[in-house]
Design a protein around this motif. Sequence first.
Motif, short mmCIF file in Angstrom:
data_model
loop_
_atom_site.label_atom_id
_atom_site.label_comp_id
_atom_site.label_asym_id
_atom_site.label_seq_id
_atom_site.Cartn_x
_atom_site.Cartn_y
_atom_site.Cartn_z
N GLN A 219 0.77 -1.24 0.00
CA GLN A 219 0.00 0.00 0.00
C GLN A 219 0.81 1.30 0.00
O GLN A 219 0.53 2.18 -0.81
CB GLN A 219 -0.96 0.00 1.21
CG GLN A 219 -1.97 -1.13 1.22
CD GLN A 219 -3.02 -0.97 0.14
OE1 GLN A 219 -3.30 0.12 -0.32
NE2 GLN A 219 -3.61 -2.08 -0.29
N PRO A 220 1.81 1.51 0.87
CA PRO A 220 2.47 2.82 0.94
C PRO A 220 3.07 3.28 -0.39
O PRO A 220 3.06 4.48 -0.69
CB PRO A 220 3.56 2.64 2.00
CG PRO A 220 3.06 1.52 2.84
CD PRO A 220 2.33 0.60 1.92
N LEU A 221 3.58 2.36 -1.20
CA LEU A 221 4.24 2.76 -2.44
C LEU A 221 3.26 3.21 -3.51
O LEU A 221 3.69 3.71 -4.56
CB LEU A 221 5.11 1.62 -2.98
CG LEU A 221 6.38 1.32 -2.18
CD1 LEU A 221 7.24 0.29 -2.91
CD2 LEU A 221 7.19 2.58 -1.92
N LYS A 222 1.96 3.07 -3.28
CA LYS A 222 1.00 3.62 -4.24
C LYS A 222 1.16 5.13 -4.36
O LYS A 222 0.76 5.73 -5.37
CB LYS A 222 -0.42 3.24 -3.83
CG LYS A 222 -0.75 1.77 -4.10
CD LYS A 222 -2.17 1.43 -3.68
CE LYS A 222 -2.56 0.04 -4.17
NZ LYS A 222 -1.66 -1.03 -3.75
N LEU A 223 1.72 5.76 -3.34
CA LEU A 223 1.94 7.21 -3.39
C LEU A 223 3.02 7.60 -4.39
O LEU A 223 3.20 8.80 -4.65
CB LEU A 223 2.30 7.72 -2.00
CG LEU A 223 1.15 7.73 -0.98
CD1 LEU A 223 1.64 8.16 0.38
CD2 LEU A 223 0.02 8.64 -1.45
N ALA A 279 -7.16 0.11 2.36
CA ALA A 279 -6.67 1.45 2.73
C ALA A 279 -7.79 2.28 3.35
O ALA A 279 -7.58 3.00 4.33
CB ALA A 279 -6.10 2.15 1.51
N ALA A 280 -9.00 2.18 2.78
CA ALA A 280 -10.11 2.98 3.29
C ALA A 280 -10.53 2.54 4.68
O ALA A 280 -10.92 3.36 5.52
CB ALA A 280 -11.29 2.89 2.32
N PRO A 361 0.85 7.83 4.98
CA PRO A 361 0.14 6.60 5.37
C PRO A 361 0.11 6.35 6.88
O PRO A 361 -0.98 6.09 7.42
CB PRO A 361 0.89 5.51 4.61
CG PRO A 361 1.45 6.20 3.41
CD PRO A 361 1.82 7.57 3.90
N PRO A 362 1.23 6.43 7.60
CA PRO A 362 1.11 6.20 9.05
C PRO A 362 0.37 7.32 9.78
O PRO A 362 -0.15 7.09 10.87
CB PRO A 362 2.57 6.11 9.51
CG PRO A 362 3.36 6.83 8.48
CD PRO A 362 2.65 6.60 7.19
N LEU A 363 0.31 8.50 9.19
CA LEU A 363 -0.38 9.59 9.85
C LEU A 363 -1.89 9.51 9.69
O LEU A 363 -2.65 9.72 10.64
CB LEU A 363 0.12 10.94 9.31
CG LEU A 363 1.47 11.42 9.84
CD1 LEU A 363 1.92 12.66 9.06
CD2 LEU A 363 1.40 11.73 11.33
N GLY A 378 7.25 3.00 3.23
CA GLY A 378 7.63 3.83 2.09
C GLY A 378 8.79 4.75 2.40
O GLY A 378 9.51 5.20 1.50
N LEU A 379 9.01 5.01 3.70
CA LEU A 379 10.12 5.88 4.12
C LEU A 379 11.47 5.19 4.08
O LEU A 379 12.50 5.87 4.20
CB LEU A 379 9.87 6.38 5.54
CG LEU A 379 8.78 7.42 5.76
CD1 LEU A 379 8.47 7.55 7.23
CD2 LEU A 379 9.23 8.77 5.19
#
Length: 646
Positions: A219-223, A279-280, A361-363, A378-379
Amino acid sequence: MSGPAGVGGASEIGGASEIGRTASVLARAGASVARHAGSRRTWLVLGTLAVIVVGAAILRYWDLSTNPGGLYGDEAAEGLDAAKILNQPGFHPDWFVWFRGDGGREALFAYVVALVFHFVGVSVLALRATAAAFGIAGVLGIGMLGRRFGTLTGLTAAAWAAGSLWLICVSRDGMRNTIVPVFGALALGALVLWSDWPSRRTAALAGAAIAVSALYTYQPLKLLIVLVPMWLLWLRHADRPSYDRMRVGLPAFVVALLVVGGPMIAVAITEPGSFFGRAASVSAIAPGVQGDSTVLVHALRTIAMFGFTGDGNVRHDVAGLPLLPLPLAALAALGAWRLWRYRRDPAHSLILLSLPLFMLPPLIATEGWSPHFLRSLGLAAPLAIAVGLGTVQLFEYARARWGAWAGRIAVAVVAIALIAVAAWSGVAYLSRSVADRYGPFSYPIAAAGDFAAAHPGSALILDGFSAMDVRMEHYYDQPTILNPGESIANPRAFTYLVGLSKAAVTKASGGAGLAPAEPVAWDPSGKPVVWAMAMQPPPPVGATSGSRAPALAAARPGSARPVRASARAVFLLNARQVSARQTGRAFTGPTIVAAALMGARQAHQAPIEPKSTSLAPTRALPGSIIMPDRPNLVRLCRDLCLTLTS
């Protein structure tokens, strides 16, 4: 006049020629020294990188068969789908890229696991070993990305990634999120390559890399889909010449992105609920989302993961330790400041924009623990670069202020800190007690599965999510699994009914058990966690017990001693056991030899004792293997011949 002048001119010409030859010799010598120094420096860099990779491998593979142990449901889902891809004809993910089960998952990791299963068989160890290999690849990928910013940056970034407790935890769990660091580094590296060497070819390569990393990983890399237009817009204002050179390849980038990402885009269009649902469901705006704090406290704790707070989920962290120790957090902050200083450079601006974007994402996902280290993955690559650039900034400052030796001392201090962090991470992870891992890694379910496997004919009472653990751990010999509350027409058809509570077992038996349910496994505090009820009387002495090998057969009429079991029958049963418990594959190569040896020795050398049917405590850790002793060559040949001719 002319004579002396001529002689003087010739002398001057000769002197100049001699000076020229000397200069040429000195130039060649200097070039040779430079080549030698450059070669020595190259070998030093390669040697350092090799040490880093070896260290990463040790931290990811050490004691992997028993630590973390157990098996979490998300891991089991990945392994089972990989096994189905390999062994179930006609089975494939939706559009060949998406699993609907377990909340919806990208299939890329499962395909790689299926390839590994093809060679070594289906097992929990193979699943987690694949995840660990991706973790090591992530260290290399981050080092290669960092090399664009200098050798020191690349080595420092790789060293931090190798010893980061956060990334070690992720790498040792058999879930698809382990592939994020390597694919994140790959995507950022492809974008940097496009900016350094703008052309249609590099643009197409970047588009393909972004498609794979953003759509087929986690999920995070979708950004990344958001990062690219942000970056190009930034360059349009900060470095217009670079933007103009890259704009030529923009159509090629878009085409490659759409072509490579086509199957997953089709999933998003045809199955939006499955694709966007996960994600939602964890975001702050989802109705009924359950977090560990208010939104404000969640945000503060997430930001404080750089030096202060840790993830309470022990599958992602150990003892709530922060994502970055405070000294390295300060070094990363120094690196972020350097990124801002060089923000007009395309590569620096890309990493600079990545840091706040992958904090989202974590926020915004408030479900579960805060901070949430998996949503922060993703970080991994940009944060490693920030740590590396912080080291460069510290080195340059110390050298400018106090001289070259001060700069070298600064680098040495950072190196010592990274080694200390890696050692601390390894000790913290590997010294965790079983009590810390027991619940999060579903040890009770593993113990229930092991008990059922050790008593063939047993039935397990488990819900669908928990049942995946047992089906994965005992893939080649799966016990019967019943849903809790399911009515059983003939409970006595089973040897034992096994469950995670006495009430569940008693209800399933319908009162047909031979005795009340008894505990057969306990957690580290002594609390019973697995219960079993005998449904059939134990076989008489000398009868087959359904254990790993046939027991003594009934005595033939007129015989003074019982007839030993057929060596061939023992061989067949042992082959199944050896293949399932040790290699995970059926009747191949060494499996046959090992099974034949075990069968021959049992059938021809010593009577086979019937296995006890008592409910003895099962306190051994799941997954342990008892290997047979190795006979000498003469005995091996003899036993094998006896087996094949019996």
